[in-house]
Scaffold this motif. Structure first.
Motif, PDB file in Angstrom:
ATOM      1  N   CYS A   1      56.337  -7.143  26.962  1.00  0.00           N
ATOM      2  CA  CYS A   1      55.736  -6.503  25.779  1.00  0.00           C
ATOM      3  C   CYS A   1      56.079  -7.294  24.522  1.00  0.00           C
ATOM      4  N   VAL A   2      57.320  -7.725  24.436  1.00  0.00           N
ATOM      5  CA  VAL A   2      57.742  -8.501  23.259  1.00  0.00           C
ATOM      6  C   VAL A   2      56.949  -9.800  23.187  1.00  0.00           C
ATOM      7  N   GLN A   3      56.775 -10.437  24.342  1.00  0.00           N
ATOM      8  CA  GLN A   3      56.046 -11.710  24.353  1.00  0.00           C
ATOM      9  C   GLN A   3      54.571 -11.507  23.999  1.00  0.00           C
ATOM     10  N   ILE A   4      53.989 -10.433  24.501  1.00  0.00           N
ATOM     11  CA  ILE A   4      52.592 -10.146  24.145  1.00  0.00           C
ATOM     12  C   ILE A   4      52.493  -9.927  22.641  1.00  0.00           C
ATOM     13  N   GLY A   5      53.443  -9.160  22.119  1.00  0.00           N
ATOM     14  CA  GLY A   5      53.477  -8.912  20.685  1.00  0.00           C
ATOM     15  C   GLY A   5      53.648 -10.205  19.905  1.00  0.00           C
ATOM     16  N   PHE A   6      54.485 -11.076  20.433  1.00  0.00           N
ATOM     17  CA  PHE A   6      54.734 -12.363  19.781  1.00  0.00           C
ATOM     18  C   PHE A   6      53.453 -13.184  19.712  1.00  0.00           C
ATOM     19  N   PHE A   7      52.742 -13.225  20.832  1.00  0.00           N
ATOM     20  CA  PHE A   7      51.495 -13.998  20.862  1.00  0.00           C
ATOM     21  C   PHE A   7      50.458 -13.384  19.931  1.00  0.00           C
ATOM     22  N   GLN A   8      50.408 -12.052  19.923  1.00  0.00           N
ATOM     23  CA  GLN A   8      49.458 -11.379  19.028  1.00  0.00           C
ATOM     24  C   GLN A   8      49.764 -11.728  17.582  1.00  0.00           C
TER      25      GLN A   8
ATOM     26  N   LEU B   1      51.234 -14.407  16.532  1.00  0.00           N
ATOM     27  CA  LEU B   1      50.875 -15.820  16.293  1.00  0.00           C
ATOM     28  C   LEU B   1      49.422 -15.920  15.868  1.00  0.00           C
ATOM     29  N   LEU B   2      48.593 -15.169  16.602  1.00  0.00           N
ATOM     30  CA  LEU B   2      47.155 -15.233  16.327  1.00  0.00           C
ATOM     31  C   LEU B   2      46.830 -14.591  14.982  1.00  0.00           C
ATOM     32  N   SER B   3      47.406 -13.423  14.765  1.00  0.00           N
ATOM     33  CA  SER B   3      47.023 -12.706  13.539  1.00  0.00           C
ATOM     34  C   SER B   3      47.630 -13.365  12.304  1.00  0.00           C
ATOM     35  N   GLU B   4      48.798 -13.966  12.472  1.00  0.00           N
ATOM     36  CA  GLU B   4      49.435 -14.678  11.348  1.00  0.00           C
ATOM     37  C   GLU B   4      48.562 -15.824  10.910  1.00  0.00           C
ATOM     38  N   ASP B   5      48.047 -16.528  11.913  1.00  0.00           N
ATOM     39  CA  ASP B   5      47.196 -17.692  11.645  1.00  0.00           C
ATOM     40  C   ASP B   5      45.925 -17.250  10.937  1.00  0.00           C
ATOM     41  N   GLN B   6      45.397 -16.112  11.423  1.00  0.00           N
ATOM     42  CA  GLN B   6      44.156 -15.593  10.844  1.00  0.00           C
ATOM     43  C   GLN B   6      44.374 -15.149   9.406  1.00  0.00           C
ATOM     44  N   ARG B   7      45.536 -14.483   9.213  1.00  0.00           N
ATOM     45  CA  ARG B   7      45.866 -13.969   7.884  1.00  0.00           C
ATOM     46  C   ARG B   7      45.994 -15.096   6.881  1.00  0.00           C
ATOM     47  N   ARG B   8      46.618 -16.158   7.331  1.00  0.00           N
ATOM     48  CA  ARG B   8      46.840 -17.275   6.412  1.00  0.00           C
ATOM     49  C   ARG B   8      45.600 -18.122   6.259  1.00  0.00           C
ATOM     50  N   LYS B   9      44.581 -17.788   7.087  1.00  0.00           N
ATOM     51  CA  LYS B   9      43.333 -18.570   7.089  1.00  0.00           C
ATOM     52  C   LYS B   9      43.682 -20.058   7.247  1.00  0.00           C
ATOM     53  N   SER B  10      44.690 -20.302   8.034  1.00  0.00           N
ATOM     54  CA  SER B  10      45.125 -21.693   8.198  1.00  0.00           C
ATOM     55  C   SER B  10      44.516 -22.280   9.471  1.00  0.00           C
ATOM     56  N   THR B  11      44.687 -23.572   9.643  1.00  0.00           N
ATOM     57  CA  THR B  11      44.161 -24.217  10.849  1.00  0.00           C
ATOM     58  C   THR B  11      45.309 -24.688  11.723  1.00  0.00           C
TER      59      THR B  11
ATOM     60  N   VAL C   1      45.019 -20.992  25.242  1.00  0.00           N
ATOM     61  CA  VAL C   1      46.282 -20.900  25.990  1.00  0.00           C
ATOM     62  C   VAL C   1      46.979 -19.586  25.678  1.00  0.00           C
ATOM     63  N   ILE C   2      47.009 -19.230  24.404  1.00  0.00           N
ATOM     64  CA  ILE C   2      47.665 -17.972  24.019  1.00  0.00           C
ATOM     65  C   ILE C   2      46.970 -16.809  24.721  1.00  0.00           C
ATOM     66  N   GLY C   3      45.636 -16.849  24.736  1.00  0.00           N
ATOM     67  CA  GLY C   3      44.883 -15.798  25.422  1.00  0.00           C
ATOM     68  C   GLY C   3      45.243 -15.733  26.898  1.00  0.00           C
ATOM     69  N   ALA C   4      45.329 -16.884  27.520  1.00  0.00           N
ATOM     70  CA  ALA C   4      45.656 -16.933  28.949  1.00  0.00           C
ATOM     71  C   ALA C   4      47.069 -16.402  29.196  1.00  0.00           C
ATOM     72  N   LEU C   5      47.997 -16.776  28.344  1.00  0.00           N
ATOM     73  CA  LEU C   5      49.382 -16.309  28.505  1.00  0.00           C
ATOM     74  C   LEU C   5      49.473 -14.802  28.307  1.00  0.00           C
ATOM     75  N   MET C   6      48.719 -14.308  27.336  1.00  0.00           N
ATOM     76  CA  MET C   6      48.737 -12.847  27.120  1.00  0.00           C
ATOM     77  C   MET C   6      48.195 -12.134  28.344  1.00  0.00           C
ATOM     78  N   ALA C   7      47.135 -12.687  28.903  1.00  0.00           N
ATOM     79  CA  ALA C   7      46.563 -12.077  30.108  1.00  0.00           C
ATOM     80  C   ALA C   7      47.587 -12.081  31.241  1.00  0.00           C
ATOM     81  N   LEU C   8      48.298 -13.186  31.388  1.00  0.00           N
ATOM     82  CA  LEU C   8      49.312 -13.290  32.449  1.00  0.00           C
ATOM     83  C   LEU C   8      50.431 -12.284  32.229  1.00  0.00           C
TER      84      LEU C   8
END
Lengths: 520, 244
Positions: free
Chosen positions: A452-459, A461-471, A480-487
């Motif tokens: 759960c912590v790792q899923i939260g961590f990956f989430q 990562l994604l939302s932080e990137d989106q929030r910062r509108k960064s690349t 890869v993040i999506g695949a890891l979350m699925a796993l």
């Protein structure tokens, strides 16, 4: 002394024995004509077996032998004798041949390699010659010796065009070894490691981790005195790991630092009526603040330590993107570690930690709760029964498909376990059987929490990137993040199932009632 | 894979010494080298202590060709030893179709195994020689700086012109040079003016090279600091720069 040249890894057979090595004379004695065996050179070194503090290499039947510039890696039927940078400490960089470098790079960088044992290393090289004095077979004998414990590795190298001679010599060698060792040890490497560990116990990653057990307290002591003494010891244990964290010796240092702080927080919150409630809350809050700066690094450590396993789960076409992501996370970890190190070496932190230590060592200054002077054994029975009852109530109403419920259950288990561990200091028999049962389920719940912590961590990562509108994350990273979350989601479901099975197996636990003054 | 032939129509000019030491030098650089001894005398194989191979029809049976290759005592260096049937190679070749290209196609079978193949050639001009010239990327030609060797070199260039082989493959170099002999010095000066592809490296007349037969090993392994070893190292280096 001649140096060890880098020997290419070959698939030639490797024979390992735990007996003394065959001498050159023994190898020559009954060779069939026209062959002659000639020993070329022998290299002696004082060496060290290296391993991670938790015996990762030994557990996998791998050996890493380090002697200054010379490094030997043994794994199954493969051994590589190579060269390193030399120096007083072992470096995983600049190793030759490249395969040796690759093997060492696969070990988590967050794990230190520490001396397991000192050994004498001898490398003998010889050749089988034909009647033209042409080399037809090469033989290497690597001998590792600690006291009277031996591990000998015989490797024959077939030369192109001389396969028949090689087969003959290999057979001859096996016959000699069989004559010398009528009862064959089928796992000589494992035997060697066992005997080595009996001779020289594993050294911890940092002396900070090898801490003395808390003293056994006299029975009849009041719970407040006992609790504060334990907390002081846990804090000391935690602080012993600071140097290891700052020096980045091994990620285990940070883990032990957090484990000890977590124990302190848990005990403060679990033991009601030992301290006055407001005092209890304030003290707990101080420890929570102490732990917070370590969260970022620990989350990344857990992920990076599992790097190899995650990579193996992903399809090959994702490996490059995975490596890229891990590279980024490793950089993130370095940055977080720098901040943590700055924090741990700051004057503010030093002041806070000293103040906490002082508070615990001068516990009389802390306001007592209603049961502060209750004998430990009495308090133990009361608290354990209380937590056990709450746990069973929780199990009875548990919605096994509800993640918040599973988390709540995990917290209940952890609290009970911490209580048990604490009281086992006083009476080692306290809840021993229950402890063992709890640990298994606790581990499953812990793994579930990690998912759960790792899923939260990956989430994040994604939302932080989106929030910062960064690349910062590219398409490959996101995939890869999506695949890891699925796993991780899949693993979480598997764990839920295992937890259900464990819960069904748990029987009502009864605690042995211990009498005051009863011996441990 | 590069193929280097060590060739001269004249015997005793240092072809085998060149082949052996060049093979060793290139192997020491980390290249995978196969030295093929095409001279039925089998001198290259002798130097590496490799026994003659069983009778193989070199250009007809690729499997046996490969099976006849032996590892030397040195890393990266394998040997195809000669055997007495090589004296009949011309006859075998003449009976085959595409007789000029047979050697090249045989050597292709080891293309993935080796970076360099060195051919120690017999001292004659024959169908085998033509195969060698066609197969080789480079033909190094040891030339003793004397009148007769000069004439042999002229004949070789003329042969190449007549057969329409690429003359730029030819890389002559001076062998068994005795600097104290005025004739050698003058001949070298003259030939350097005439042949622009002459290699800079020169191999001295040295007893170390003769001792190869005693040690049965390349010069660098027993007289590494001597002039001969240094010269062969320079030759290897100069050739190395021309390889792919």
């Amino acid at each position: 002394m001649p140096s060890l040249p880098s020997v290419p890894v070959t698939p030639d057979p490797l024979t390992a024995t735990g007996r003394k090595p065959l001498s050159a004379a023994a190898l020559t004695a009954s060779l069939p004509s026209p062959y002659v065996y000639r020993e070329e050179r022998t290299t002696y070194r004082t060496a060290r077996l290296l391993d991670t503090y938790d015996g990762m290499l030994s557990g996998a039947q791998q050996l890493l032998v380090w002697a200054g510039e010379h490094v030997v890696w043994l794994e199954g039927q493969q051994y590589i004798a190579g060269a390193g940078k030399g120096g007083k400490t072992f470096s995983r960089q600049h190793l030759n041949p490249p395969l040796l470098q690759q093997k060492l790079s696969e070990l988590p960088t967050l794990r230190a390699l520490v001396p397991l044992a000192n050994v004498d290393m001898k490398l003998r090289r010889g050749r089988l010659l034909d009647d033209e004095q042409k080399t037809v077979v090469r033989l290497e004998i690597l001998v590792l010796r600690a006291d009277q414990t031996f591990l000998c590795l015989y490797r024959t190298e077939a030369l192109k065009g001389y396969e028949a001679a090689h087969a003959l010599f290999a057979q001859y060698l096996q016959a000699l070894l069989a004559r010398d060792e009528p009862v064959v040890d089928t796992q000589p490497v494992a035997s060697f490691l066992r005997q080595i560990q009996a001779l020289a116990p594993i050294t911890r990653a940092a002396q900070a981790l090898d801490l003395p057990r808390p003293e056994v307290l006299p029975s009849g002591a009041g719970i407040k005195a006992v609790m504060l003494k334990e907390l002081a010891d846990y804090l000391l244990n935690a602080r012993h790991n600071e140097a290891g964290i700052v020096a980045e010796v091994d990620t285990e240092c940070l883990h032990q630092y957090r484990v000890n702080l977590r124990r302190i927080r848990s005990l403060i919150s679990l033991f009601n009526d030992v301290l006055e409630p407001a005092t209890q809350n304030a003290l707990g809050e101080r420890y929570a603040r102490l732990m917070k700066p370590t969260n970022a690094v620990r989350d990344l450590d857990v992920l990076l330590l599992e790097r190899k396993a995650f990579r193996a789960m992903l399809p090959e076409f994702m490996h490059a993107a995975f490596d890229h992501l891990m590279h980024r996370l490793a950089a993130k970890r370095r940055s977080a570690a720098r901040k943590l190190n700055q924090h741990l070496t700051s004057a503010d932190y030093m002041h806070t930690a000293r103040a906490l230590s002082f508070t615990l060592c001068h516990g009389n200054n802390l306001l007592s709760g209603a049961q502060a002077d209750l004998p430990v054994e009495v308090y133990a029975q009361q608290v354990l029964t209380q937590h056990y009852t709450r746990l069973h109530k929780k199990i009875a109403v548990l919605d096994q498909d509800s993640e918040p419920d599973i988390h709540a259950l995990r917290i209940r288990f952890k609290r009970l376990r911490y209580c048990l561990e604490f009281f086992q200091q006083v009476n080692s028999k306290t809840g021993k059987a229950q402890s063992a049962r709890l640990r298994k389920l606790q581990n499953l719940l812990g793994d579930f929490n990690d998912c759960c912590v790792q899923i939260g961590f990956f989430q994040n990562l994604l939302s932080e990137d989106q929030r910062r509108k960064s690349t910062h994350l590219n398409t490959g990273d996101v995939e890869v993040i999506g695949a890891l979350m699925a796993l991780r989601h899949h693993r979480k479901e598997e764990l839920k199932q295992q937890i259900r099975v464990q819960l069904q197996g748990i029987k009502k636990m009864q605690f042995e009632k211990s009498q005051p003054g009863e011996k441990q | 894979m590069n193929i280097i032939a060590c060739y001269s129509n004249k015997g005793g000019v240092g072809k085998t010494a060149c082949s052996v030491n060049l093979a060793y030098g290139l192997a020491q650089q980390g290249r995978r080298v196969l030295l093929c001894d095409l001279d039925p005398q089998g001198a290259s194989g002798f130097y590496f202590r490799v026994k003659p191979s069983d009778g193989i029809k070199l250009v007809q049976d690729e499997d046996r060709f490969v099976a006849a290759i032996r590892a030397s005592d040195y890393e990266n260096l394998d040997i195809l030893p000669a055997n007495s049937t090589f004296k009949d190679l011309d006859i075998h070749l003449s009976q085959l179709k595409n007789s000029l290209s047979r050697l090249k196609s045989t050597l292709k079978s080891v293309k993935k195994e080796y970076d360099v193949v060195i051919l120690d050639c017999p001292p004659n001009i024959s169908l085998l020689s033509e195969n060698i010239f066609k197969a080789a990327d480079w033909v190094v030609v040891p030339v003793i700086p004397t009148t007769l060797s000069e004439r042999t070199l002229e004949q070789l260039y003329a042969f190449f012109a007549g057969m329409d082989f690429e003359k730029k493959k030819l890389l002559p170099f001076f062998s068994m040079v005795q600097q104290r002999k005025l004739m050698h010095v003058e001949t070298m000066e003259r030939l350097r003016g005439q042949y622009k592809h002459l290699l800079n490296a020169t191999i001295p007349f040295a007893s170390d090279i003769e001792k190869m037969g005693v040690h049965r090993a390349p010069v660098s392994t027993f007289a590494g600091s001597g002039a001969a070893a240094q010269a062969f190292a320079a030759l290897s280096e100069e050739l190395s720069r021309r390889l792919e």
